[in-house]
Enzyme design. Structure first.
Site, PDB file in Angstrom:
ATOM      1  N   GLY A 184      -2.566 -16.352   4.341  1.00  0.00           N
ATOM      2  CA  GLY A 184      -1.472 -17.004   3.614  1.00  0.00           C
ATOM      3  C   GLY A 184      -1.736 -18.496   3.491  1.00  0.00           C
ATOM      4  O   GLY A 184      -2.885 -18.933   3.466  1.00  0.00           O
ATOM      5  N   SER A 185      -0.669 -19.262   3.442  1.00  0.00           N
ATOM      6  CA  SER A 185      -0.815 -20.697   3.210  1.00  0.00           C
ATOM      7  C   SER A 185      -1.188 -21.430   4.508  1.00  0.00           C
ATOM      8  O   SER A 185      -0.913 -20.949   5.613  1.00  0.00           O
ATOM      9  CB  SER A 185       0.501 -21.262   2.666  1.00  0.00           C
ATOM     10  OG  SER A 185       1.524 -21.043   3.607  1.00  0.00           O
ATOM     11  N   THR A 186      -1.780 -22.592   4.342  1.00  0.00           N
ATOM     12  CA  THR A 186      -2.194 -23.393   5.500  1.00  0.00           C
ATOM     13  C   THR A 186      -0.970 -23.805   6.330  1.00  0.00           C
ATOM     14  O   THR A 186      -1.013 -23.776   7.560  1.00  0.00           O
ATOM     15  CB  THR A 186      -2.978 -24.631   5.008  1.00  0.00           C
ATOM     16  OG1 THR A 186      -4.099 -24.156   4.259  1.00  0.00           O
ATOM     17  CG2 THR A 186      -3.473 -25.488   6.157  1.00  0.00           C
ATOM     18  N   VAL A 188       1.944 -22.252   6.747  1.00  0.00           N
ATOM     19  CA  VAL A 188       2.455 -21.155   7.580  1.00  0.00           C
ATOM     20  C   VAL A 188       1.418 -20.776   8.648  1.00  0.00           C
ATOM     21  O   VAL A 188       1.785 -20.442   9.780  1.00  0.00           O
ATOM     22  CB  VAL A 188       2.874 -19.944   6.711  1.00  0.00           C
ATOM     23  CG1 VAL A 188       3.281 -18.769   7.583  1.00  0.00           C
ATOM     24  CG2 VAL A 188       4.025 -20.328   5.794  1.00  0.00           C
ATOM     25  N   GLY A 189       0.136 -20.879   8.311  1.00  0.00           N
ATOM     26  CA  GLY A 189      -0.909 -20.607   9.313  1.00  0.00           C
ATOM     27  C   GLY A 189      -0.719 -21.477  10.545  1.00  0.00           C
ATOM     28  O   GLY A 189      -0.870 -21.040  11.696  1.00  0.00           O
ATOM     29  N   GLU A 207      -6.778 -16.795   7.559  1.00  0.00           N
ATOM     30  CA  GLU A 207      -7.421 -16.876   6.236  1.00  0.00           C
ATOM     31  C   GLU A 207      -6.464 -17.668   5.362  1.00  0.00           C
ATOM     32  O   GLU A 207      -5.413 -17.144   4.980  1.00  0.00           O
ATOM     33  CB  GLU A 207      -7.615 -15.477   5.646  1.00  0.00           C
ATOM     34  CG  GLU A 207      -8.671 -14.641   6.333  1.00  0.00           C
ATOM     35  CD  GLU A 207     -10.069 -15.066   5.977  1.00  0.00           C
ATOM     36  OE1 GLU A 207     -10.231 -15.977   5.139  1.00  0.00           O
ATOM     37  OE2 GLU A 207     -11.007 -14.491   6.553  1.00  0.00           O
ATOM     38  N   CYS A 241      -6.927 -16.921  -3.616  1.00  0.00           N
ATOM     39  CA  CYS A 241      -7.236 -18.023  -2.700  1.00  0.00           C
ATOM     40  C   CYS A 241      -8.533 -18.737  -3.063  1.00  0.00           C
ATOM     41  O   CYS A 241      -8.673 -19.930  -2.832  1.00  0.00           O
ATOM     42  CB  CYS A 241      -7.308 -17.494  -1.273  1.00  0.00           C
ATOM     43  SG  CYS A 241      -8.426 -16.100  -1.117  1.00  0.00           S
TER      44      CYS A 241
END
Ligand code: NAD
Length: 407
Positions: A184-186, A188-189, A207, A241
């Site tokens: 997902g997004s950076t 939320v990561g 990822e 992505c």
């Protein structure tokens, strides 16, 4: 509540104690069932995500089945090593499943992301909870049903749809989940990693997003370069992505490239994703659609010319300048290089800090090719044998040889 129940099921269930050939057979059966339901599955992803139905039928769904088959073949080849110890000891390693895995996946490739995560984890013998994105839960629910029909024991593969801050956050902070695999997004990561650190220190693989460059050198064939860049930028409505979102074109080919690329973009037909004549369906939702319009606006205010996608900058287009521009981002997911010069291709591919380099091609995905980012694009690989490693612990076992005193 649903998550707590599913994690309890995971802890009781196991594929680990099944003989490994049986595990492989179950995964092949699962792949057979996916192939038998291509039409329905592609339709679910089209309805949920606005993806082209034809692409789902030809690429996403068969690709999911291929991943299952790849890891079905690997399931009986998971083994440790005999160690060459300096002391007179017998030492070896065992590969064991990490336990209960939480998979949190995004909406842009609901099927591909599901199988990136579930297939190696099943082959490794893990049990799991998959949380699909709130926009695209349908195919994941169908996959759970097909897994059961294939003989995956109850409790091994669980799907819990829900929103990120509730269902997703519960997975990353859960004390009985042993690993989280997130795509997902950076932003939320980072939250997932924080939650894992604050709970049971579970390992996390991320990822994340990218800002991937494609570099077109003077010597590139113009048609090849335009086609590759078009594919890099517009595949899946740009909702991918690894989208080529920074295109660097060397001076000598620049004008001709821009003209042709613009013509090609104008020919794209946007509309109903079930219609075979349509090239591009709707964006996933209004939020993303408005975000894209906002970025176009920011680009124009920052001086970009919308028709050409940018304006030339820098004095001389040299290889060093291209490398420096390609690396001038906090992300490092993928990069494309278009050139006929093998020395340039080799030099640039070694110099770009990204997890995937595609030379004279783009989207070079394959079940045997590990995929994952550098820098803020994350860490840990999906696909290839590297992905299997993510779901395995290495246990070291040492015992003195017969008649050798330990102390
Ligand atoms: P997102 O991070 O908002 O959501 C991804 C998943 O995380 C969803 O299932 C969502 O429900 C969940 N989530 C949201 N908040 C959460 C929280 N607080 N805790 C736990 N889970 C939470 O991403 P998105 O915008 O929906 O997806 C697109 C992003 O995914 C893009 O940045 C894209 O580049 C990236 N992506 C990366 C890859 C890769 O392999 N590197 C592949 C596909 C997409």
């Amino acid at each position: 509540m649903a998550l707590a129940k599913n994690v309890r099921l995971c802890k009781r269930a196991s594929l680990h104690h099944r003989p490994k050939p049986a595990r492989g057979r179950i995964l092949h059966k699962f792949a057979d069932l996916v192939e038998q339901h291509v039409e329905e599955l592609a339709a679910l992803d089209t309805v949920d995500a606005g993806k082209l139905f034809a692409m789902g039928k030809l690429v996403d769904i068969p690709g999911g089945a291929n991943l299952l088959r790849y890891y079905a073949g690997a399931a009986d080849k998971v083994h440790g090593e005999t160690l060459k110890m300096a002391r007179p000891c017998h030492g070896y390693t065992l590969k064991e499943p990490v336990g209960v895995v939480g998979h949190i996946v995004p909406w842009n490739y609901p099927t591909t992301m599901f199988f990136f995560k579930a297939s190696p984890a099943l082959a490794a013998g893990c049990t799991m909870v998959v949380k699909p994105a709130e926009q695209t839960p349908l195919s994941a629910l169908f996959y759970a049903h097909l897994a059961k029909l294939a003989g995956v024991p109850d409790g091994v593969l669980n799907v819990v749809p829900g929103f990120g801050p509730t269902a997703g956050a519960a997975i990353s902070s859960h004390m009985d989940i042993d690993k989280v695999s997130f795509t997902g997004s950076t932003e939320v990561g980072r939250l997932v990693m924080e939650a894992a650190a604050k709970s049971n220190l579970k390992p996390v693989s991320l990822e994340l997003g990218g800002k991937s460059p494609v570099i077109v050198f003077d010597d590139a064939d113009l048609d090849t370069a335009v086609n590759l860049v078009h594919m890099a930028s517009y595949t899946n409505k740009g909702e991918i992505c690894v989208a080529g979102s920074r295109i660097y074109v060397q001076e000598g080919i620049y004008d001709a490239f821009v003209k042709k690329a613009t013509e090609m973009a104008k020919k794209s037909v946007v509309g109903d994703p079930f219609n075979p004549r349509v090239h591009q369906g709707p964006q996933i939702d209004k939020e993303q659609y408005e975000k894209i319009l906002k970025y176009i606006d920011i680009g124009k205010r920052e001086g970009a010319t919308l028709v050409t996608g940018g304006k030339p900058c820098g004095e001389n287009g040299t290889v060093e300048e291209a490398i420096q521009k390609a690396n001038s981002t906090r992300y490092g997911l993928a990069a494309g290089i278009v050139t006929k010069n093998i020395d340039v291709a080799n030099t640039v591919s070694r110099s770009i800090r990204a997890g995937a380099i595609w030379i004279n091609c783009y989207l070079g995905f394959d079940p045997d090719v590990p995929f994952g980012g550098y820098k803020m694009s994350g860490f840990g690989k999906d696909m290839g044998m590297d992905a299997l490693e993510k779901y395995l612990h290495t246990k070291a076992v040492v015992t003195p040889l017969y008649n050798t005193p330990w102390l």
